[in-house]
Write an enzyme that holds these catalytic residues in place. Structure first.
Site, mmCIF file in Angstrom:
data_model
loop_
_atom_site.group_PDB
_atom_site.id
_atom_site.type_symbol
_atom_site.label_atom_id
_atom_site.label_comp_id
_atom_site.label_asym_id
_atom_site.label_seq_id
_atom_site.Cartn_x
_atom_site.Cartn_y
_atom_site.Cartn_z
ATOM 1 N N GLU A 116 -10.800 -5.158 8.859
ATOM 2 C CA GLU A 116 -9.461 -5.011 8.257
ATOM 3 C C GLU A 116 -8.468 -5.818 9.089
ATOM 4 O O GLU A 116 -8.831 -6.370 10.132
ATOM 5 C CB GLU A 116 -9.071 -3.533 8.172
ATOM 6 C CG GLU A 116 -9.955 -2.771 7.197
ATOM 7 C CD GLU A 116 -9.605 -1.293 7.051
ATOM 8 O OE1 GLU A 116 -8.482 -0.905 7.395
ATOM 9 O OE2 GLU A 116 -10.473 -0.539 6.590
ATOM 10 N N HIS A 244 1.906 0.116 3.509
ATOM 11 C CA HIS A 244 0.614 -0.520 3.249
ATOM 12 C C HIS A 244 0.863 -1.687 2.310
ATOM 13 O O HIS A 244 1.538 -1.522 1.283
ATOM 14 C CB HIS A 244 -0.371 0.476 2.624
ATOM 15 C CG HIS A 244 -1.780 -0.013 2.687
ATOM 16 N ND1 HIS A 244 -2.236 -1.061 1.916
ATOM 17 C CD2 HIS A 244 -2.832 0.374 3.455
ATOM 18 C CE1 HIS A 244 -3.517 -1.285 2.205
ATOM 19 N NE2 HIS A 244 -3.897 -0.435 3.137
ATOM 20 N N ARG A 292 -0.665 -5.343 9.459
ATOM 21 C CA ARG A 292 0.022 -4.877 8.244
ATOM 22 C C ARG A 292 1.509 -5.167 8.178
ATOM 23 O O ARG A 292 2.051 -5.425 7.104
ATOM 24 C CB ARG A 292 -0.138 -3.356 8.145
ATOM 25 C CG ARG A 292 -1.417 -3.014 7.530
ATOM 26 C CD ARG A 292 -1.517 -1.565 7.242
ATOM 27 N NE ARG A 292 -2.929 -1.355 6.997
ATOM 28 C CZ ARG A 292 -3.544 -0.207 7.105
ATOM 29 N NH1 ARG A 292 -2.867 0.868 7.436
ATOM 30 N NH2 ARG A 292 -4.819 -0.107 6.868
ATOM 31 N N HIS A 353 3.234 4.297 3.853
ATOM 32 C CA HIS A 353 1.839 4.662 4.096
ATOM 33 C C HIS A 353 1.653 5.564 5.314
ATOM 34 O O HIS A 353 0.896 6.529 5.254
ATOM 35 C CB HIS A 353 1.057 3.367 4.267
ATOM 36 C CG HIS A 353 -0.413 3.540 4.468
ATOM 37 N ND1 HIS A 353 -1.228 4.134 3.526
ATOM 38 C CD2 HIS A 353 -1.237 3.196 5.505
ATOM 39 C CE1 HIS A 353 -2.495 4.128 3.967
ATOM 40 N NE2 HIS A 353 -2.516 3.591 5.165
ATOM 41 N N ARG A 388 0.721 0.486 13.572
ATOM 42 C CA ARG A 388 -0.651 0.967 13.778
ATOM 43 C C ARG A 388 -1.683 -0.056 13.303
ATOM 44 O O ARG A 388 -1.544 -0.633 12.220
ATOM 45 C CB ARG A 388 -0.862 2.280 13.012
ATOM 46 C CG ARG A 388 -2.286 2.789 13.052
ATOM 47 C CD ARG A 388 -2.401 4.145 12.406
ATOM 48 N NE ARG A 388 -2.127 4.121 10.987
ATOM 49 C CZ ARG A 388 -3.024 3.807 10.055
ATOM 50 N NH1 ARG A 388 -4.262 3.477 10.395
ATOM 51 N NH2 ARG A 388 -2.690 3.852 8.786
HETATM 52 C C1 SIN Z 1 -6.898 1.204 4.126
HETATM 53 O O1 SIN Z 1 -8.037 1.535 3.812
HETATM 54 O O2 SIN Z 1 -6.438 0.089 3.918
HETATM 55 C C2 SIN Z 1 -6.033 2.223 4.792
HETATM 56 C C3 SIN Z 1 -6.653 2.728 6.023
HETATM 57 C C4 SIN Z 1 -5.622 2.889 7.094
HETATM 58 O O3 SIN Z 1 -4.476 3.169 6.800
HETATM 59 O O4 SIN Z 1 -5.953 2.676 8.261
#
Ligand code: SIN
Length: 533
Positions: A116, A244, A292, A353, A388
Site C-alpha cells: 500500500e 482516504h 495518503r 477515514h 498514518r
Molecule cells: C485500506 O485498505 O486502504 C485502508 C486500510 C487502512 O486505513 O490502513
C-alpha cells in the site's frame, strides 16, 4: 449499579484484544465490555486492506517498516513508539492467528503480502478485502470461550466518572484526576446506570462521522475523545484527520462511503483525471503509492480543477482473475451499481477515514487520567505523527492493547471501587419534543467541517468554522441541560466537541505538515511540536 474489575468501552480489535488478555490472566476477575451498537459494528470491521507487519526478513526488515512509518508521519512520529510498534507487531499477529484469524496464503503455504501507499516492501497480511471483518469475527468467537467476559450491546457511555461527580472542582490543572467508572444509557431499557470499575480502557474508535462523507460506520462519533476532554484529560494532534484517497463516489451520498482499499493500487490500479491522465506521475516519484496525505491532496486539486466531484480509478490492467480473488467484495459492490471494474473505471473521491491524534497516552497506553487507558483509533500514542502509514492501525491496536494489559495487570490488585459516587440525576429534564433540533444541527456540523476544515484549510475558513461551532455548541448544550438524554443527542454533543478540538488544533498549527495543509502557511515549520489541549 454494577461493578467490574476491568471495564472495556468498545468492541473492536483494541477492546477485545485487551479483554481477552485480562480474562485469561485473571480468571476470577470480571471483564465487562460495553458497546453502543451491535458487537461487531466497529471501525475494525470495515478495515479492508490488512495489517502491516514484517513477517519475512529476506525481502523486508524492521528498520524498513520503521523508516516507512516515520516518513509517512512527516517528522511528527515519536520514534521510540514507532520502534515499539514495529518490533512488537509480529508477536501480536502470531497471537491473533492463534485466536483464529486467517490470513491469505499462497500455494506454498506462505503468507500473501500486499503493498500500500508509503510502504517500501510487500508486507500487508490480508484476508481477501475483508481483513478487519475476519479479525473481528475471530476475536468475538474467542470472547465466547471466557465465562468471565460479559459483553453488553446497545449501551451508550455518557461520561467518565471522576472526582467531579463527588462534588469536587476538577480543572485541567487538578492533580491525580481519576476515573472510577462510567455512567451509561442502556438503550434497551432507557435507564441510566452507574458502572464502577477498578481499571477502564477506552477503545471507542474514530471520529469520521464529523464529516459529510466518511469510510467509517455511523458509530464513529468520537465519543471516547470527547468524554476525556470533558473529564479534563489531555487530547492532542486532532488536526491530523486522514482522508482516504479512494472512497467509492456515489452521487448525493452522505455518511458512510464504501472504501476501495489502497491495496488495489498496490496491485497496479492507477488514478486518472477526467482527461484520462495518470496525474500522480506529476506529483510524487512514488506515484499512486505515495503516502495518503499526498494522494488525497492531489485528488482534491484535480477535483477543484475539473469542477467534478470525483476522479477515476483505473483497475483494467489488473488480471481479472486476480482482482476477483483478492477483492471479491469490491468487485461485487461495483458490479451492483453497474461498474465492471475489469473493463470500466471506478469513480472515487477522498472521504474522512482516520484520526491520527486523540487521547494522549504513554508507552503503556495510560492516559493523563489515572486508572484510564486508551488504545486503538481514539488514542494518540505518537506512532502516526502527522499522517498514518497505511495498514498500521490494526497493528497499533493490537500492540498497544497488549501494553495496556501489561501495565494494568501490575496494578489491578491495588485498586478498589469508589462507593462514594452518586447515581445519575435527571432532575429538571423533560422528553425531547422534536428530533429536528438534533438532526439539522448534525447536518450543519458535517457541512462546516467538510467545507472549512477538510483536506485544505486556511485561517479564514478555520475562524468561520470556529464561530459556527460555538453557536451549535451553545444550542446543543441547552438541549442537553433541559431534555432527557438520547443516543442522538449524546452523539451530537460529542461530535461538536470533536469538531471544536479539530478546529482548535488546526488553528494552533501555523504550518503545513502531513494531513494538515493550510494555504496561509504552505511550508512545514522548523520547530516540530505536538498540539495538546
Ligand atoms: C485500506 O485498505 O486502504 C485502508 C486500510 C487502512 O486505513 O490502513
Amino acid at each position: 449499579m454494577r461493578e467490574t474489575d476491568f471495564l472495556v468501552i468498545g468492541s473492536g480489535i483494541a477492546g477485545l484484544s485487551f479483554a481477552l488478555k485480562c480474562a485469561k490472566e485473571f480468571p476470577d476477575r470480571k471483564v465487562l465490555v460495553i458497546t453502543k451498537a451491535k458487537a461487531d459494528e466497529t471501525n475494525t470491521k470495515y478495515a479492508q486492506g490488512g495489517v502491516a507487519v514484517v513477517s519475512d526478513t529476506t525481502h523486508d526488515s524492521i528498520e524498513q517498516h520503521v523508516q516507512d512509518t516515520l516518513i509517512a508521519g512527516d517528522g511528527l512520529c515519536n520514534q521510540n513508539m514507532v520502534r515499539m510498534l514495529v518490533t512488537e507487531g509480529p508477536a501480536r499477529v502470531e497471537e491473533i492467528i492463534e485466536w483464529g484469524a486467517r490470513f491469505d496464503k499462497d500455494a506454498a503455504g506462505e503468507f500473501k503480502k500486499g503493498k500500500e501507499g508509503g510502504h517500501s516492501a510487500h508486507r500487508i497480511l490480508h484476508h481477501k478485502d475483508v481483513t478487519g471483518l475476519e479479525m473481528e469475527r475471530a476475536l468475538l468467537e474467542a470472547v465466547k470461550s471466557f465465562s468471565n467476559i460479559e459483553l453488553i450491546k446497545h449501551c451508550f457511555v455518557i461520561d467518565l466518572i471522576t472526582q467531579h461527580h463527588e462534588g469536587y472542582l476538577v480543572t485541567k490543572s487538578t492533580p491525580n484526576i481519576t476515573c472510577f467508572g462510567v455512567y451509561v444509557l442502556n438503550r434497551e431499557t432507557n435507564a441510566i446506570d452507574k458502572i464502577l470499575s477498578r481499571v477502564t480502557l477506552l477503545a471507542s474508535g474514530g471520529v469520521g462521522q464529523v464529516y459529510r462523507t466518511t469510510t467509517n460506520p455511523s458509530i464513529a462519533t468520537g465519543d471516547g475523545v470527547a468524554m476525556v476532554y470533558r473529564a479534563k484529560g489531555k487530547i492532542e494532534n486532532m488536526e491530523f484527520i486522514q482522508f482516504h484517497p479512494t472512497a467509492l463516489y456515489e452521487p448525493g451520498l452522505r455518511g458512510q462511503a464504501f472504501l476501495i482499499t489502497e491495496a488495489v493500487r498496490g496491485e497496479g490500479a492507477i488514478l486518472r483525471n477526467h482527461q484520462g491522465d495518470d496525474f500522480m506521475k506529476q506529483v510524487d516519484a512514488r506515484k499512486d503509492l505515495a503516502p495518503r496525505d499526498i494522494v488525497a491532496r492531489a485528488i482534491d486539486a484535480e477535483m477543484k480543477k475539473s469542477g467534478m466531484e470525483f476522479v477515476w480509478l483505473d483497475c483494467t490492467q489488473i488480471d481479472p482473475v486476480q482482482f476477483k480473488s483478492h477483492f471479491p467484495t469490491i468487485y461485487e459492490k461495483c458490479l451492483s451499481i453497474g461498474i465492471d471494474v475489469t473493463k470500466q473505471f471506478i469513480p472515487v473521491a477522498p472521504a474522512a477515514h482516520y484520526s491520527c491524534g486523540g487521547i494522549q497516552t504513554n508507552e503503556w497506553g495510560a492516559s493523563s487520567i489515572q486508572r484510564l487507558y486508551a488504545c486503538g483509533e481514539c488514542a494518540s500514542t505518537g506512532v502516526h505523527g502527522a499522517n498514518r502509514l497505511a495498514s498500521n492501525s490494526l497493528l497499533e491496536a493490537m500492540v498497544f492493547a497488549h501494553r495496556c494489559f501489561d501495565h494494568a495487570r501490575t496494578c489491578i490488585d491495588t485498586l478498589s471501587y469508589n462507593y462514594a459516587i452518586p447515581e445519575w440525576s435527571a432532575t429538571g429534564t423533560t422528553d425531547p419534543k422534536e428530533m429536528i433540533l438534533i438532526t439539522q444541527s448534525l447536518k450543519e456540523l458535517q457541512q462546516i467541517m467538510s467545507d472549512y476544515v477538510g483536506i485544505v484549510r486556511n485561517d479564514i475558513r478555520l475562524q468561520r468554522a470556529s464561530r459556527r461551532l460555538d453557536l451549535l455548541w451553545e444550542e446543543t448544550e441547552q438541549l442537553y441541560q433541559n431534555t432527557t438524554v438520547s443516543p442522538q443527542l449524546l452523539e451530537l454533543r460529542n461530535m461538536i466537541t470533536i469538531g471544536y478540538l479539530i478546529v482548535k488544533c488546526a488553528s494552533f498549527r501555523k504550518e503545513s505538515r502531513g494531513l494538515h495543509y493550510n494555504t496561509d502557511y504552505p511550508q512545514a515549520a522548523a520547530l516540530i511540536q505536538n498540539i495538546v489541549l
